[in-house]
Enzyme design. Structure first.
Site, PDB file in Angstrom:
ATOM      1  N   GLN A 146       0.750  -1.062   0.123  1.00  9.45           N
ATOM      2  CA  GLN A 146       0.014   0.002   0.090  1.00  9.45           C
ATOM      3  C   GLN A 146       0.820   1.260   0.216  1.00  9.45           C
ATOM      4  O   GLN A 146       1.449   1.597   1.070  1.00  9.45           O
ATOM      5  CB  GLN A 146      -1.059   0.068   1.213  1.00  9.45           C
ATOM      6  CG  GLN A 146      -1.734  -1.444   1.251  1.00  9.45           C
ATOM      7  CD  GLN A 146      -2.638  -1.526   0.189  1.00  9.45           C
ATOM      8  OE1 GLN A 146      -3.676  -0.705   0.013  1.00  9.45           O
ATOM      9  NE2 GLN A 146      -2.652  -2.610  -0.396  1.00  9.45           N
ATOM     10  N   ALA A 163     -11.771   2.788   3.858  1.00  7.85           N
ATOM     11  CA  ALA A 163     -10.855   1.983   3.312  1.00  7.85           C
ATOM     12  C   ALA A 163      -9.976   2.764   2.182  1.00  7.85           C
ATOM     13  O   ALA A 163     -10.179   3.815   2.074  1.00  7.85           O
ATOM     14  CB  ALA A 163     -11.511   0.658   2.774  1.00  7.85           C
ATOM     15  N   HIS A 164      -8.977   1.868   1.977  1.00 10.09           N
ATOM     16  CA  HIS A 164      -8.089   2.662   0.610  1.00 10.09           C
ATOM     17  C   HIS A 164      -8.586   3.145  -0.431  1.00 10.09           C
ATOM     18  O   HIS A 164      -9.771   2.699  -0.919  1.00 10.09           O
ATOM     19  CB  HIS A 164      -7.048   1.794   0.376  1.00 10.09           C
ATOM     20  CG  HIS A 164      -7.435   0.318  -0.062  1.00 10.09           C
ATOM     21  ND1 HIS A 164      -6.597  -0.502  -0.307  1.00 10.09           N
ATOM     22  CD2 HIS A 164      -8.584  -0.058  -0.166  1.00 10.09           C
ATOM     23  CE1 HIS A 164      -7.119  -1.760  -0.601  1.00 10.09           C
ATOM     24  NE2 HIS A 164      -8.202  -1.651  -0.509  1.00 10.09           N
ATOM     25  N   ASN A 165      -8.142   4.265  -0.921  1.00 13.32           N
ATOM     26  CA  ASN A 165      -8.593   4.764  -2.240  1.00 13.32           C
ATOM     27  C   ASN A 165      -9.890   5.682  -2.157  1.00 13.32           C
ATOM     28  O   ASN A 165     -10.418   5.967  -3.013  1.00 13.32           O
ATOM     29  CB  ASN A 165      -8.523   3.711  -3.279  1.00 13.32           C
ATOM     30  CG  ASN A 165      -7.003   3.533  -3.522  1.00 13.32           C
ATOM     31  OD1 ASN A 165      -6.598   2.721  -2.890  1.00 13.32           O
ATOM     32  ND2 ASN A 165      -6.392   4.231  -4.383  1.00 13.32           N
ATOM     33  N   SER A 194     -12.214   2.468  -2.606  1.00  9.50           N
ATOM     34  CA  SER A 194     -12.467   3.175  -3.728  1.00  9.50           C
ATOM     35  C   SER A 194     -13.897   3.585  -3.918  1.00  9.50           C
ATOM     36  O   SER A 194     -14.528   3.880  -5.177  1.00  9.50           O
ATOM     37  CB  SER A 194     -12.145   2.355  -5.128  1.00  9.50           C
ATOM     38  OG  SER A 194     -10.909   1.942  -4.994  1.00  9.50           O
TER      39      SER A 194
END
Lengths: 382, 382, 382
Positions: A218, A259-261, A279
């Site tokens: 990451q 969460a990521h993005n 995302s």
């Protein structure tokens, strides 16, 4: 709560945007912390409908009430109670123990950091290499900040926050205690297709052989724009590549997972325990109520509202309001919800109808039979 | 992101397991962090369907795409995008600030600990008596580790983790910041039967007398096997007796709750905010999606999938997929879900049928009446 | 687990309130941590139904079992297994590493604090000005306590807890690691009516202009009464004005969110990941199961039970049991739940009935036609 100086009801009304009903020159010096515990010399707030019914028991000499409330004592009525509370509390204030300007001797700040002189860094704070901290920012005890982090001016980080390497934080950002910014996003892949992938592809011959989940690095970051607040023990993960972004003026409650993005707009509200998978995109001023969740790659429109515990599995249009899991439009949901509770009667009705239909058929058969016999009779008669 | 050395598309394709469409000897030196921000000299990834539609706007000189994508520029197509990302990012890397080998002078490590020489312990880490830490393990700032803890080799504990006494952790375990391992399980009992127990036993005479909840000592521990990763601010409680166990290769996201005495298999995935009550068993490679919960003593089979927000109240068979709260098989659930949304028309239809049935009865009655009168007539005629 | 001294089954039965079936003078010295791993000299507990079926495999020389269990070896049968476990584990105990009396030299305690001499403050604890700590309280490593906090006697705070300014904590309170008490409540207001307010008022002309969310000062506090336990990484927010209150003897599991101004009764149980929005009231001995949520200003009655994942949108009466989101009475809910799963057959039945009704109408029409023609015939005959 003592006012900084005595004020007349007229002055207070002007200040909070209300209207006096009673003597505008009445002077108050204190605001009650609870209407039922108010002293006779206090000014009280009463906005709760339940409390308004028991208002006789409030001894305060004047009361701030919602527009349209009539009482037998002096009042200031306001159109937007929360705005009145905000304005009064900004005046009343409350002493909090913040670190003093400078770096506490027990803090461990890498010498390569770029720290503005008016920054206040509390005890046992740890800050990694090449991190930059803007003017007047206050960092409370035990907060750990990684390397190459960028932090703006006038921020307040409460104790024991965790900010990982390279995170970028704007101005006037508030982190409540235990907030976690920039932990690794949750991303893995297997060398061979995993059993789940196989099943998705319609293959049912699964394998019990080891097929380790490999951690996808990451290497992205988190960007927190100006005027964001993040609640206690919430977690905002760093992007796989690029950045997870929280738009300016957005407010995030406790124990929220981002969460990521994810890409969050401006002035968005994320209530406690919301979970946003990877995302997702959330439009400006959207409100996501407590414990709602959304699956990855979902797009929530501007001014949309996601009700508490909703589980969003599909994109939500601007201004739409969703409820349910999987979620859909709240009006439709509530119609359906009300009808589900009528299912017992629907099932009964259905059973009754079935019986009735059988009965009708029987009546009809009998009738046909009687006609037939009668016809036969007729015919035979003929 | 700069590659460690320039690579041709052919080399990259071989490395990530893809197929070049275009000149295999084209050399790239950089990977774009975002396809839309790619420079003309970059290699970009584009896997998202939305992004693939706008691919003309990507200036990269070559693009890694999913199998079956045709573009007007050089591509490397791959069957499993995440595996390609994994491999590329493993090459590209990203500098993170980890503690240096040795024990930071501000760390407080009990002299009875058994610390391998290559261990890296960051600032303000606290480690209790008789704890053992394996080779090359890195422990970041402010993490607190209790007494008699056992930690394997090559672990990475991010800042401010909490690991209570006697917890056992395997090799290559990663803890994200704020992870809590080994807090007491949640177990109480009352001296006299509690009101809840009385009600369960069908007794409705409840008592308002104090009946304190006595804390059952949680004397067990937690065992985390090799290659496990645990997310930020997640909590894994110690067992009442014995051990809560997380099997090797299992990956746990942020803000997950695992209660005492759970037994989790290998290569299991627990997505963010999942809650697992006491003494649950989860089979190998099961996937529990975000915000799902399960009541105590539930058994989830191997390769089962529990969808987001599902509430599991009964055991789930191997490979079964559950949704809903209480949960059941996802196909049945989605069928029911679609039908609930048709309830308004079903209710209308039902009402219409009822009316129609009444109408049929009326028609029938009229007909009978007319026949009767006609019969009477006939009869009278006779 | 070694007993502090050898005990006979008779002594143990008397101590835990059970009944011996077998030789009362049989002596045991050890309690097995797991029935399946018991040595022949051990005493084991077996309460789990699954385990009771495999009891032959347990080698222990005596077993504590639920009332009504008959075995071929000596047993002590008990009416309330958890109470027996509690009593045995209180005897067996388990060494935990708690800080020693006094203040660890690395702790940073403001000199204005009022610390009882028998208090134990661990390494790297930070305590702000004018905080008061009662006799025998133990505060473990890295916990941060603000200014003017009041803490009672015999408390145990595990590592890395966060207790903000002015919080009041009673006697014998336990905080598990990472618990957060007194973070700011989540309250904002906009200067101009927000788009959400406009919509609530039926106005659909929304604005894209900036309308910042202004933070309402949270000048209240949190009061935690005696004998409360709060789980790992849970968050209890301070009140806007007045106090968020947790009544005595209440037990709170991990990752629970309690918003500002909630009023929780005595001996309440809040299971993991419960979320309680602002100004809720929960009656004595209520049980709120895992992942349940309630919207703001909800009142839950005494002895009420809110089942897991329920979403409470309306007040709940004393002793009522709620399930569902939005929640309602559990019996009604389960009836509805069972019926929803029968919706496919109801829809089929409904379709069949519709067809049948059409068929009846056709039969009726034919009959009428035939009668008519026959009547015509009759008539024409006449």
């Amino acid at each position: 709560m003592k006012l900084p100086a005595p004020m007349t009801l007229g002055q207070i009304a002007e200040f909070i945007g209300g209207k006096v009903d009673g003597p505008a020159d009445l002077v108050v010096e204190n605001v009650a912390t609870s209407p039922m515990a108010a002293a006779e010399s206090d000014l009280a707030f009463v906005f709760d409908k339940q409390l308004l019914k028991q208002i006789d028991q409030c001894k305060a000499k004047a009361i701030i009430v919602p527009q349209g409330t009539k009482l037998n004592k002096p009042t200031i009525s306001v159109a937007r109670p929360n705005l009145a509370i905000y304005k009064m509390l900004m005046v009343v204030g409350s002493k909090r123990y913040l670190p003093e300007k400078g770096i506490h001797p027990s803090a461990i700040v890498d010498p390569s950091c770029d720290i503005s002189p008016d920054v206040a860094i509390g005890p046992l704070v740890v800050i990694g290499p090449r991190t930059k901290i803007g003017a007047r920012t206050k960092i409370m005890a035990n907060t750990v900040i990684g390397g190459e982090v960028s932090i703006g001016e006038d921020c307040l980080f409460h104790p024991s926050c965790m900010i990982a390497d390279k995170v970028q934080i704007g101005n006037r950002v508030i982190l409540q205690q235990g907030a976690s910014i920039g932990a690794d996003g949750f991303g893995y892949v297997t060398e061979r297709p995993s059993n789940m992938e196989l099943r998705m592809a319609g293959i049912n011959e699964l394998s019990d052989e080891p097929n380790p989940l490999l951690k996808i690095p990451q290497i992205g970051t988190v960007i927190i724009e100006d005027d964001v607040e993040i609640g206690s023990n919430s977690t905002i993960d760093r992007a796989t590549i690029g950045a997870t972004r929280v738009g300016h003026g957005t407010k995030i409650d406790n124990l929220v997972m981002m969460a990521h993005n994810c890409q969050i707009g401006t002035e968005v509200i994320l209530v406690a325990q919301v979970g946003i998978a990877g995302s997702c995109t959330i439009g400006d001023r959207a409100v996501i109520a407590g414990q709602a969740g959304m699956k990855d790659h979902i797009k929530i429109g501007k001014d949309a509202i996601i009700e508490g515990q909703a589980g969003v599995m599909r994109d939500v249009a601007d201004k739409d309001i969703h409820l349910g899991s999987p979620s859909y439009n709240v009006r439709e949901y509530m119609t359906v919800h009300v009808l589900t509770r009528k299912l017992p009667s629907l099932f009964n009705q259905s059973k009754a109808m079935e019986k009735k239909i059988l009965d009708l058929q029987n009546q009809l058969d009998e009738l046909k039979e009687s006609i037939k016999s009668s016809s036969v009779f007729e015919t035979s008669k003929k």
